[in-house]
Design an enzyme around this catalytic site. Structure first.
Site, PDB file in Angstrom:
ATOM      1  N   ARG A 136      31.882  30.783  32.612  1.00 56.70           N
ATOM      2  CA  ARG A 136      32.673  30.336  33.745  1.00 56.70           C
ATOM      3  C   ARG A 136      31.827  29.569  34.757  1.00 56.70           C
ATOM      4  NH1 ARG A 136      34.584  27.971  36.997  1.00 56.70           N
ATOM      5  NH2 ARG A 136      36.151  28.470  38.576  1.00 56.70           N
ATOM      6  N   TYR A 137      30.576  30.033  34.944  1.00 60.37           N
ATOM      7  CA  TYR A 137      29.703  29.429  35.954  1.00 60.37           C
ATOM      8  C   TYR A 137      28.634  28.608  35.232  1.00 60.37           C
ATOM      9  CZ  TYR A 137      32.126  32.897  38.734  1.00 60.37           C
ATOM     10  OH  TYR A 137      33.116  33.630  39.334  1.00 60.37           O
ATOM     11  N   ARG A 140      25.202  30.559  33.799  1.00 58.16           N
ATOM     12  CA  ARG A 140      25.171  31.935  33.311  1.00 58.16           C
ATOM     13  C   ARG A 140      26.421  32.273  32.504  1.00 58.16           C
ATOM     14  NH1 ARG A 140      26.184  31.113  38.586  1.00 58.16           N
ATOM     15  NH2 ARG A 140      27.302  32.668  39.848  1.00 58.16           N
ATOM     16  N   CYS A 149      34.435  52.383  26.993  1.00 64.25           N
ATOM     17  CA  CYS A 149      33.677  52.956  28.107  1.00 64.25           C
ATOM     18  C   CYS A 149      33.808  54.475  28.017  1.00 64.25           C
ATOM     19  CB  CYS A 149      34.275  52.512  29.437  1.00 64.25           C
ATOM     20  SG  CYS A 149      34.135  50.762  29.778  1.00 64.25           S
ATOM     21  N   CYS A 153      38.407  53.084  34.407  1.00 65.50           N
ATOM     22  CA  CYS A 153      38.760  52.865  35.806  1.00 65.50           C
ATOM     23  C   CYS A 153      40.138  52.207  35.800  1.00 65.50           C
ATOM     24  CB  CYS A 153      37.755  51.926  36.462  1.00 65.50           C
ATOM     25  SG  CYS A 153      36.043  52.370  36.115  1.00 65.50           S
ATOM     26  N   CYS A 156      40.544  48.318  36.155  1.00 58.85           N
ATOM     27  CA  CYS A 156      39.584  47.515  35.380  1.00 58.85           C
ATOM     28  C   CYS A 156      40.091  46.091  35.180  1.00 58.85           C
ATOM     29  CB  CYS A 156      39.329  48.149  34.022  1.00 58.85           C
ATOM     30  SG  CYS A 156      38.217  47.137  33.000  1.00 58.85           S
ATOM     31  N   ARG A 158      39.049  43.997  33.185  1.00 55.00           N
ATOM     32  CA  ARG A 158      39.109  43.657  31.746  1.00 55.00           C
ATOM     33  C   ARG A 158      39.924  44.685  30.972  1.00 55.00           C
ATOM     34  NH1 ARG A 158      33.980  41.970  33.155  1.00 55.00           N
ATOM     35  NH2 ARG A 158      34.254  39.828  33.835  1.00 55.00           N
ATOM     36  N   ASP A 314      40.997  43.031  42.171  1.00 57.73           N
ATOM     37  CA  ASP A 314      41.642  41.881  41.530  1.00 57.73           C
ATOM     38  C   ASP A 314      43.149  42.074  41.391  1.00 57.73           C
ATOM     39  OD1 ASP A 314      39.310  40.393  41.201  1.00 57.73           O
ATOM     40  OD2 ASP A 314      38.860  41.311  39.258  1.00 57.73           O
ATOM     41  N   ASP A 351      37.442  37.470  43.776  1.00 56.53           N
ATOM     42  CA  ASP A 351      37.504  36.648  42.573  1.00 56.53           C
ATOM     43  C   ASP A 351      38.875  35.996  42.609  1.00 56.53           C
ATOM     44  OD1 ASP A 351      36.690  35.552  40.125  1.00 56.53           O
ATOM     45  OD2 ASP A 351      35.705  37.439  39.567  1.00 56.53           O
ATOM     46  N   LYS A 358      34.313  33.633  41.861  1.00 56.18           N
ATOM     47  CA  LYS A 358      33.894  34.575  42.906  1.00 56.18           C
ATOM     48  C   LYS A 358      33.579  33.817  44.185  1.00 56.18           C
ATOM     49  CE  LYS A 358      31.564  38.097  40.151  1.00 56.18           C
ATOM     50  NZ  LYS A 358      31.576  37.455  38.816  1.00 56.18           N
TER      51      LYS A 358
HETATM   52  C1  LIG Z   1      30.796  37.886  37.851  1.00 57.97           C
HETATM   53  C2  LIG Z   1      30.566  36.993  36.733  1.00 57.97           C
HETATM   54  C3  LIG Z   1      29.283  36.459  36.497  1.00 57.97           C
HETATM   55  C4  LIG Z   1      28.090  36.762  37.379  1.00 57.97           C
HETATM   56  O1  LIG Z   1      28.292  36.324  38.684  1.00 57.97           O
HETATM   57  P1  LIG Z   1      27.165  36.537  39.815  1.00 57.97           P
HETATM   58  O2  LIG Z   1      27.814  36.069  41.074  1.00 57.97           O
HETATM   59  O3  LIG Z   1      25.988  35.697  39.403  1.00 57.97           O
HETATM   60  O4  LIG Z   1      26.817  37.979  39.815  1.00 57.97           O
HETATM   61  C5  LIG Z   1      29.144  35.605  35.431  1.00 57.97           C
HETATM   62  N1  LIG Z   1      30.186  35.296  34.636  1.00 57.97           N
HETATM   63  C6  LIG Z   1      31.419  35.789  34.838  1.00 57.97           C
HETATM   64  C7  LIG Z   1      32.539  35.379  33.949  1.00 57.97           C
HETATM   65  C8  LIG Z   1      31.646  36.672  35.895  1.00 57.97           C
HETATM   66  O5  LIG Z   1      32.871  37.169  36.102  1.00 57.97           O
END
Ligand SMILES: *Cc1c(COP(=O)(O)O)cnc(C)c1O
Length: 389
Positions: A136-137, A140, A149, A153, A156, A158, A314, A351, A358
């Site tokens: 998504r980002y 990362r 799990c 929760c 959750c 997910r 969420d 989010d 986020k």
């Molecule tokens: C939360 C999240 C991350 C990590 O986000 P940070 O702000 O770097 O902690 C990476 N990918 C996805 C899909 C996420 O939901």
């Protein structure tokens, strides 16, 4: 029941604060008093003896509310209920507002779905680039290693993916994607809970990731130190040491979750050189209160865990009974600022639904401008002039 008889009984927030909130108490065994230590301290025994059925939960908590009993019936068909025996000992069976009960025992309100809610509240599905790999980002990725799990929760994010007991095949397809995308410098391994993987399997995933030169850091997201602390032995923690820089984020929402047992598990991880962070979710009746949040972040620091994020809950289907207005989260952060250690304060994030990502929602301190000055509200609420330059 008096607070004196049961350290987990909650009368008022004040009472809770003086009695058990700030203390690391051991869970005690409750109805499990006859279990041998060797079983109790064995995480596999804890997993085998989880409470997942209506009759199972009734046996331990005969006084569930009508809403909870209804919730349990829905949950066993939909998003499962599960609690480890250890976790049940932290729950107050006499008090339906027990903060752990709210998090882990389903309620009938889960069947109420508002128009804004969805099963994929963060809009992750379009960003799923390979099975169980979400990109998504820019720099990362999120790698989902398994689908289950120790405990579920109820909020959750997910929930659509977990509680089905799949161990995902993390193999060539996911690793090739990460290898080909040299912009990925941070891999977040989550699930489900990666700490439920056999140690060898977890280590082999981490080894594969470490072979990729552009992966600078690895992160693991786990709630096991809270829901199943027996899993984290000294040797398990040491097995993770070679993968440094490896960061671990846990999830804790209420100070009662930080027991002697979880403190020890976190201590092993910290001793293995792993920086620890915490993500909380803002939940009605659990931590939507500044004194509870203050006690939580203080206990986290004593466990060598740095508060990282506080999430707005969420827009997940069936969670409106757990959500509080965004403004409440902002107020809590504002009240902490100046009144506690700067690095005890998490960042409040939302989010944004449908894949908006986020986004921090910080308190606003700049109230306006006056010539060469900014009008700034300090932590005591006083508005003061501060030169712009
Ligand atoms: C939360 C999240 C991350 C990590 O986000 P940070 O702000 O770097 O902690 C990476 N990918 C996805 C899909 C996420 O939901």
């Amino acid at each position: 029941m008096k607070v004196k008889d049961n350290p987990n009984a909650i009368e008022t927030v004040d009472e809770l604060l003086c009695h058990s909130l700030k203390r690391f108490s051991s869970s005690g065994r409750g109805v499990w008093a006859n279990v041998a230590d060797s079983d109790w301290n064995d995480w596999r025994w804890q997993m085998r003896n989880r409470i997942t059925t209506e009759s199972g939960i009734r046996k331990i908590f005969p006084n569930l509310t009508e809403s909870e009993l209804g919730g349990v019936l829905i949950a066993t068909q939909r998003f499962s209920m599960a609690l480890t025996p250890y976790l049940t000992t932290l729950i107050d069976g006499q008090n339906s507002s027990c903060p752990l009960r709210i998090q882990f025992i389903p309620r009938k309100e889960e069947s109420v779905v508002s128009q804004q809610e969805s099963h994929d509240p963060c809009g992750e599905e379009p960003y799923t680039v390979a099975p169980n790999l979400i990109h998504r980002y820019p720099d990362r990725v999120l790698l989902l290693a398994l689908s289950h799990c120790p405990a579920y929760c109820r909020y959750c994010t997910r929930g659509r993916l977990v509680s089905q007991n799949h161990v995902y095949q993390i193999g060539k397809e996911q690793l090739d994607y990460i290898k080909e995308h040299t912009e990925i410098r941070d891999v977040l391994v989550s699930g489900g809970d990666p700490f439920l993987l056999p140690e060898k399997r977890l280590v082999s995933i981490l080894k594969e990731l470490r072979k990729i030169p552009h992966v600078e850091i690895i992160r693991i997201g786990t709630r096991v130190p809270i829901t199943l602390p027996q899993r984290v032995s000294k040797s398990f923690a040491e097995a993770l040491r070679p993968f440094s820089p490896l960061f671990i984020n846990i999830q804790t929402n209420h100070p009662l979750e930080l027991t002697v047992e979880s403190k020890q598990a976190l201590g092993y991880l910290a001793d293995a050189g792993i920086p620890l962070g915490n993500q909380s979710v803002l939940l009605k009746g659990v931590n939507d209160d500044v004194s509870v949040m203050a006690a939580l972040v203080h206990k986290l620091l004593m466990c060598r865990v740095r508060p990282y994020y506080l999430y707005q809950c969420d827009m997940l289907s069936g969670t409106s009974h757990l959500r509080v207005p965004i403004e409440r989260g902002v107020q809590i952060i504002r009240s902490l600022r100046g009144n506690t250690t700067g690095f005890a304060i998490p960042e409040f994030v939302v989010d944004i639904p449908n894949g908006g990502g986020k986004t921090p929602i910080p308190p606003v301190y700049v109230m306006g401008e006056k010539e060469k000055h900014l009008l700034i509200q300090n932590f005591e609420g006083k508005v003061v002039l501060c030169p712009k330059q």
